[in-house]
Design an enzyme around this catalytic site. Structure first.
Site, mmCIF file in Angstrom:
data_model
loop_
_atom_site.group_PDB
_atom_site.id
_atom_site.type_symbol
_atom_site.label_atom_id
_atom_site.label_comp_id
_atom_site.label_asym_id
_atom_site.label_seq_id
_atom_site.Cartn_x
_atom_site.Cartn_y
_atom_site.Cartn_z
ATOM 1 C CB THR A 150 -0.986 0.099 1.189
ATOM 2 O OG1 THR A 150 -1.539 1.425 1.214
ATOM 3 C CG2 THR A 150 -0.359 -0.173 2.537
ATOM 4 C CB ILE A 151 0.822 4.432 -1.876
ATOM 5 C CG1 ILE A 151 -0.645 4.862 -1.749
ATOM 6 C CG2 ILE A 151 1.127 3.854 -3.240
ATOM 7 C CD1 ILE A 151 -0.996 6.081 -2.589
ATOM 8 C CG ASP A 152 -2.775 4.459 2.029
ATOM 9 O OD1 ASP A 152 -2.465 5.270 1.139
ATOM 10 O OD2 ASP A 152 -3.896 3.915 2.090
ATOM 11 C CG HIS A 207 -5.916 7.640 -8.669
ATOM 12 N ND1 HIS A 207 -6.950 8.533 -8.505
ATOM 13 C CD2 HIS A 207 -6.259 6.519 -7.985
ATOM 14 C CE1 HIS A 207 -7.899 7.955 -7.779
ATOM 15 N NE2 HIS A 207 -7.509 6.746 -7.446
ATOM 16 N NE ARG A 255 -4.981 28.860 -8.804
ATOM 17 C CZ ARG A 255 -4.644 29.642 -9.826
ATOM 18 N NH1 ARG A 255 -4.377 30.927 -9.622
ATOM 19 N NH2 ARG A 255 -4.583 29.173 -11.043
ATOM 20 N N GLY A 314 -3.231 8.736 1.376
ATOM 21 C CA GLY A 314 -2.767 8.136 2.631
ATOM 22 C C GLY A 314 -3.894 7.664 3.518
HETATM 23 O O1 F6P Z 1 -5.108 2.833 -0.075
HETATM 24 C C1 F6P Z 1 -4.492 3.445 -1.157
HETATM 25 C C2 F6P Z 1 -5.254 4.648 -1.603
HETATM 26 O O2 F6P Z 1 -4.583 5.226 -2.706
HETATM 27 C C3 F6P Z 1 -5.536 5.690 -0.514
HETATM 28 O O3 F6P Z 1 -4.430 6.509 -0.255
HETATM 29 C C4 F6P Z 1 -6.718 6.413 -1.108
HETATM 30 O O4 F6P Z 1 -7.536 7.032 -0.140
HETATM 31 C C5 F6P Z 1 -7.471 5.319 -1.791
HETATM 32 O O5 F6P Z 1 -6.550 4.283 -2.048
HETATM 33 C C6 F6P Z 1 -8.127 5.721 -3.081
HETATM 34 O O6 F6P Z 1 -8.774 4.620 -3.593
HETATM 35 P P1 F6P Z 1 -9.505 4.581 -5.009
HETATM 36 O O7 F6P Z 1 -8.438 4.630 -6.050
HETATM 37 O O8 F6P Z 1 -10.219 3.292 -4.994
HETATM 38 O O9 F6P Z 1 -10.390 5.780 -5.041
#
Ligand code: F6P
Length: 342
Positions: free
Chosen positions: A126-128, A272, A266, A171
């Site tokens: 996970t990137i989180d 993504h 701003r 995150g």
């Molecule tokens: O869990 C990874 C993540 O990129 C979070 O940081 C983010 O809130 C979520 O997924 C976004 O998910 P999706 O691409 O399904 O909207």
């Protein structure tokens, strides 16, 4: 042994590196055969497979995304889901699964193993970076580097136009990306979900930065909230695991800062972009090591476990530990960074 591989949840850079390592070592050293399941838990639920062998994993190490596809399908939200998975695995002659995912995918893996006897090994991604059982998840380093580079670029344009530039990063409910990107990018304010922020204080830091003749950069995590909460109710769409779609705090701050300081503000929402493209060397190495250890664990029959980075070593931990606790930014770490605010 015949092993199914799936990738679930939000994609992240390094997924293909895991798949490649699993298949290369599994086929080359242990003599395993592999089945690719498409789109996370949807694959074994609907028996949607693809060939997965050494030819399929050639050349994928640097590629972002996942050749298997991903989804947020929750097998426990589908009527008879776990039973269908068991039946489909049996039918396909699959002895066990390697599930690469985050909190949700691994939470489902843990329940499938514990409650239904599905043989599964987990690999954390996970990137989180919010899984407590591992020091780091792969994908995080790449996301941080993307955000840091964006902050570097925003500094120069903010200074030229004497504007406040706000960067909203992902995150979910952990501030790791915001914290690391903000610290490495020299942000003047970092706002994370772990600590509610006072907008007036943010504006004071903004004013202090302008007094230095440079313009402020505010990094805000998508899950960060002001004292008293956000004025808009959380009524957006939810995924199969019940998560709301986060985002919007950056643009909200834009208005608040402009209104209170009179300075143009701003917001840039990185979105993504943080999850796409080629992984950093750190993530490729971590993902590769996770893959190698995961397939060794399958060979050793260590079903119900997950690979984890502990210090510099890869260890196996119980799958149940993977999702037991959300790893958040500790207050002392955040306080260390405050010296750079304003
Ligand atoms: O869990 C990874 C993540 O990129 C979070 O940081 C983010 O809130 C979520 O997924 C976004 O998910 P999706 O691409 O399904 O909207």
């Amino acid at each position: 042994m015949r092993i199914g591989v799936l990738t679930g949840g939000g994609d992240c850079p390094g997924l293909n590196a895991v798949i490649r390592a699993v298949v290369r070592k599994g086929a080359g050293v242990h003599g395993h055969e592999f089945v690719g399941y498409r789109d996370g838990w949807r694959g074994p639920l609907e028996d949607d497979t693809m060939p997965l062998g050494v030819p399929e994993v050639r050349g994928i190490l640097p590629r972002g995304g996942t050749i298997l596809g991903s989804s947020r399908t929750n097998p426990f939200a589908v009527d008879g889901g776990p039973e269908r998975i068991l039946a489909n695995l049996r039918e396909a002659g699959v002895d066990g699964l390697i599930a690469i995912g985050g909190e949700d995918t691994l939470g489902a893996a843990s329940r499938l193993h514990g409650e239904h006897g599905v043989a599964v090994i987990g690999v954390p991604k996970t990137i989180d970076n919010d899984l407590a059982a591992t020091d780091y998840t792969f994908g995080f380093d790449t996301a941080v580097n993307i955000a840091m580079e964006a902050i570097d670029r925003l500094h120069t344009t903010a200074d030229s136009h004497h504007r406040v530039l706000i960067v909203e990063v992902m995150g979910r409910h952990a501030g790791w990306i915001a914290f690391h990107a903000g610290l490495s990018g020299g942000a003047n304010v970092i706002l994370i979900p772990e600590r509610r922020f006072d907008v007036q204080q943010v504006c004071e830091l903004v004013g202090r930065r302008f007094a230095s003749r440079f313009a402020p950069i505010v990094v805000v995590a998508e899950g960060a909230e002001p004292v008293g909460g956000m004025p808009v109710p959380e009524a957006g769409p939810r995924d199969a695991f019940g998560h709301v779609r986060l985002g919007g705090v950056g643009h909200w701050l834009e208005g608040e800062i402009e209104r209170r300081t009179g300075k143009e503000a701003r917001a840039t929402v990185l979105g993504h972009v943080q999850r796409g493209g080629t992984p950093t060397a750190f993530d490729r190495v971590l993902a590769t090591r996770f893959g190698l250890h995961a397939v060794d664990a399958a060979e050793a029959g260590r079903w119900g476990s997950m690979t984890a980075l502990r210090g510099t070593e890869i260890e196996l931990v119980e799958l149940t530990a993977a999702t037991a606790e959300l790893k958040t930014v500790p207050p002392r770490l955040y306080e260390e960074a405050e010296v750079f605010f304003g």
